[in-house]
Design a protein around this motif. Structure first.
Motif, mmCIF file in Angstrom:
data_model
loop_
_atom_site.group_PDB
_atom_site.id
_atom_site.type_symbol
_atom_site.label_atom_id
_atom_site.label_comp_id
_atom_site.label_asym_id
_atom_site.label_seq_id
_atom_site.Cartn_x
_atom_site.Cartn_y
_atom_site.Cartn_z
ATOM 1 N N LYS A 145 2.578 -16.697 -0.920
ATOM 2 C CA LYS A 145 2.584 -18.151 -1.121
ATOM 3 C C LYS A 145 3.955 -18.678 -1.552
ATOM 4 O O LYS A 145 4.254 -19.849 -1.351
ATOM 5 N N THR A 146 4.783 -17.816 -2.133
ATOM 6 C CA THR A 146 6.079 -18.262 -2.653
ATOM 7 C C THR A 146 7.257 -17.502 -2.048
ATOM 8 O O THR A 146 8.386 -17.642 -2.514
ATOM 9 N N ILE A 147 7.009 -16.714 -1.039
ATOM 10 C CA ILE A 147 8.074 -15.888 -0.463
ATOM 11 C C ILE A 147 9.119 -16.760 0.223
ATOM 12 O O ILE A 147 8.809 -17.814 0.793
ATOM 13 N N LYS A 148 10.381 -16.334 0.176
ATOM 14 C CA LYS A 148 11.485 -17.101 0.744
ATOM 15 C C LYS A 148 11.661 -16.779 2.232
ATOM 16 O O LYS A 148 11.227 -15.733 2.710
ATOM 17 N N PRO A 149 12.318 -17.692 2.953
ATOM 18 C CA PRO A 149 12.615 -17.408 4.372
ATOM 19 C C PRO A 149 13.416 -16.120 4.530
ATOM 20 O O PRO A 149 14.261 -15.788 3.691
ATOM 21 N N PHE A 150 13.102 -15.387 5.588
ATOM 22 C CA PHE A 150 13.773 -14.132 5.937
ATOM 23 C C PHE A 150 13.503 -13.018 4.918
ATOM 24 O O PHE A 150 14.242 -12.046 4.852
ATOM 25 N N HIS A 151 12.442 -13.190 4.139
ATOM 26 C CA HIS A 151 11.959 -12.144 3.239
ATOM 27 C C HIS A 151 10.589 -11.677 3.750
ATOM 28 O O HIS A 151 9.758 -12.503 4.134
ATOM 29 N N PHE A 152 10.352 -10.380 3.710
ATOM 30 C CA PHE A 152 9.093 -9.819 4.199
ATOM 31 C C PHE A 152 8.566 -8.779 3.216
ATOM 32 O O PHE A 152 9.333 -7.984 2.681
ATOM 33 N N LEU A 153 7.262 -8.819 2.996
ATOM 34 C CA LEU A 153 6.602 -7.720 2.306
ATOM 35 C C LEU A 153 6.219 -6.687 3.369
ATOM 36 O O LEU A 153 5.535 -7.021 4.342
ATOM 37 N N VAL A 154 6.673 -5.456 3.187
ATOM 38 C CA VAL A 154 6.411 -4.394 4.153
ATOM 39 C C VAL A 154 5.358 -3.467 3.564
ATOM 40 O O VAL A 154 5.571 -2.855 2.512
ATOM 41 N N ILE A 155 4.222 -3.380 4.237
ATOM 42 C CA ILE A 155 3.110 -2.555 3.775
ATOM 43 C C ILE A 155 2.934 -1.393 4.745
ATOM 44 O O ILE A 155 2.604 -1.587 5.910
ATOM 45 N N ASP A 156 3.192 -0.191 4.245
ATOM 46 C CA ASP A 156 3.185 1.008 5.089
ATOM 47 C C ASP A 156 1.857 1.738 4.922
ATOM 48 O O ASP A 156 1.607 2.390 3.903
ATOM 49 N N LYS A 157 1.012 1.629 5.937
ATOM 50 C CA LYS A 157 -0.308 2.260 5.886
ATOM 51 C C LYS A 157 -0.254 3.764 6.157
ATOM 52 O O LYS A 157 -1.265 4.453 6.012
ATOM 53 N N THR A 158 0.909 4.263 6.548
ATOM 54 C CA THR A 158 1.026 5.694 6.820
ATOM 55 C C THR A 158 1.306 6.488 5.554
ATOM 56 O O THR A 158 1.291 7.723 5.575
ATOM 57 N N LYS A 159 1.585 5.784 4.450
ATOM 58 C CA LYS A 159 1.906 6.448 3.190
ATOM 59 C C LYS A 159 0.947 5.990 2.102
ATOM 60 O O LYS A 159 0.411 4.885 2.155
ATOM 61 N N THR A 160 0.758 6.829 1.089
ATOM 62 C CA THR A 160 -0.178 6.521 0.014
ATOM 63 C C THR A 160 0.447 6.832 -1.341
ATOM 64 O O THR A 160 1.046 7.895 -1.528
ATOM 65 N N ASN A 161 0.321 5.875 -2.255
ATOM 66 C CA ASN A 161 0.768 6.097 -3.626
ATOM 67 C C ASN A 161 -0.211 7.000 -4.360
ATOM 68 O O ASN A 161 -1.303 7.296 -3.863
ATOM 69 N N ALA A 162 0.164 7.400 -5.561
ATOM 70 C CA ALA A 162 -0.689 8.283 -6.357
ATOM 71 C C ALA A 162 -2.037 7.646 -6.673
ATOM 72 O O ALA A 162 -3.053 8.340 -6.795
ATOM 73 N N ASP A 163 -2.068 6.308 -6.776
ATOM 74 C CA ASP A 163 -3.322 5.612 -7.094
ATOM 75 C C ASP A 163 -4.159 5.295 -5.859
ATOM 76 O O ASP A 163 -5.190 4.633 -5.936
ATOM 77 N N GLY A 164 -3.690 5.764 -4.680
ATOM 78 C CA GLY A 164 -4.433 5.535 -3.446
ATOM 79 C C GLY A 164 -4.025 4.290 -2.685
ATOM 80 O O GLY A 164 -4.479 4.069 -1.562
ATOM 81 N N SER A 165 -3.158 3.459 -3.276
ATOM 82 C CA SER A 165 -2.695 2.247 -2.607
ATOM 83 C C SER A 165 -1.568 2.575 -1.633
ATOM 84 O O SER A 165 -0.998 3.673 -1.657
ATOM 85 N N ASN A 166 -1.244 1.616 -0.775
ATOM 86 C CA ASN A 166 -0.144 1.796 0.171
ATOM 87 C C ASN A 166 1.148 1.226 -0.416
ATOM 88 O O ASN A 166 1.114 0.209 -1.115
ATOM 89 N N PRO A 167 2.290 1.852 -0.151
ATOM 90 C CA PRO A 167 3.562 1.332 -0.656
ATOM 91 C C PRO A 167 3.848 -0.073 -0.120
ATOM 92 O O PRO A 167 3.604 -0.362 1.050
ATOM 93 N N ILE A 168 4.366 -0.948 -0.991
ATOM 94 C CA ILE A 168 4.759 -2.307 -0.609
ATOM 95 C C ILE A 168 6.220 -2.494 -0.997
ATOM 96 O O ILE A 168 6.586 -2.343 -2.161
ATOM 97 N N ASN A 169 7.056 -2.803 -0.021
ATOM 98 C CA ASN A 169 8.485 -3.002 -0.270
ATOM 99 C C ASN A 169 8.914 -4.380 0.208
ATOM 100 O O ASN A 169 8.256 -4.983 1.064
ATOM 101 N N LEU A 170 10.017 -4.865 -0.342
ATOM 102 C CA LEU A 170 10.575 -6.151 0.073
ATOM 103 C C LEU A 170 11.711 -5.907 1.045
ATOM 104 O O LEU A 170 12.640 -5.143 0.753
ATOM 105 N N LEU A 171 11.642 -6.543 2.209
ATOM 106 C CA LEU A 171 12.694 -6.442 3.217
ATOM 107 C C LEU A 171 13.323 -7.815 3.394
ATOM 108 O O LEU A 171 12.610 -8.806 3.578
ATOM 109 N N ILE A 172 14.635 -7.871 3.332
ATOM 110 C CA ILE A 172 15.357 -9.128 3.527
ATOM 111 C C ILE A 172 16.208 -9.000 4.779
ATOM 112 O O ILE A 172 17.020 -8.079 4.895
#
Length: 231
Positions: free
Chosen positions: A183-210
């Motif tokens: 809802k507040t992300i800036k232009p040319f910014h992306f949240l990258v959600i990688d479903k091929t990888k899993t964190n220790a808590d079972g969630s998928n890694p989320i990174n910011l790409l500019i």
């Protein structure tokens, strides 16, 4: 369990937030020959290995005559059209190839949330691994694209959306934290959600790409230097 030999990338977000720039960066960094459906004429010229076509008849004829060159030089063949029938023809052609990338700009323009099992695009989504086809798609409305596609996507790139249905989809698919950030992300910014990888808590890694214009221009320059060395 059968190994997967391809990767699906899905880009989602409203107009003006950098989807085309991100798609072009991914295309330039892509290390395979590629077929591209350019709905909005958003891909600029890029050296002699990026070729443009107005219809599938012309593109198919080129492949018949130059398929080895297409593969060996990792060419990018761009079809510039908004014709749904040509989208289907491009998917048929892509499925006949092997170890290539297929880029579809504004995929929601060609197929909605309901996707016919008789379509060539359905075949690419569900059996494209046999041909080792990497798939890249971009769309403005996450809620409008096929769940067949999102269920098979490996990496999501999310930027700004403003429609309630899209927020609901993102919240359901990725969680409230991701929905709030979008809802507040800036232009040319992306949240990258990688479903091929899993964190220790079972969630998928989320990174910011500019992505930045300077980054794209730098990649263009590197590509031109690479081509000149190969001559």
């Amino acid at each position: 369990m059968q190994a997967k030999f391809n990767t699906f990338h899905t880009i989602m977000g409203k107009k003006g937030y950098g989807k085309s720039s991100l798609c072009d960066i991914l295309l330039i960094l892509n290390n395979r020959p590629a077929l591209i459906l350019d709905t909005t004429n958003g891909f600029p010229p890029l050296g002699k290995n990026r070729l443009f076509f107005d219809d599938m008849e012309e593109l198919n004829l080129y492949l018949q005559l130059h398929y080895k060159e297409f593969i060996s030089k990792k060419q990018q063949l761009i079809l510039q059209t908004r014709d749904p029938e040509q989208f289907e023809e491009l998917c048929i052609t892509a499925y006949k190839c092997s170890k290539i990338s297929l880029f579809i700009d504004e995929v929601d323009f060609y197929c909605g949330a309901s996707l016919s099992k008789k379509s060539a695009f359905y075949d690419i989504i569900h059996t494209g691994r046999h041909q080792e086809i990497d798939l890249y798609t971009a769309s403005r409305r996450p809620a409008n694209i096929s769940r067949d596609l999102t269920s098979q996507t490996d990496i999501f790139y999310l930027t700004m959306t403003t429609e309630n249905r899209d927020f609901d989809y993102i919240k359901q698919a990725f969680g409230e934290d991701v929905s709030d950030k979008i809802k507040t992300i800036k232009p040319f910014h992306f949240l990258v959600i990688d479903k091929t990888k899993t964190n220790a808590d079972g969630s998928n890694p989320i990174n910011l790409l500019i992505t930045k214009k300077e980054q794209l221009e730098s990649i263009y320059r590197l590509n031109l230097k690479k081509e000149s060395k190969n001559d």
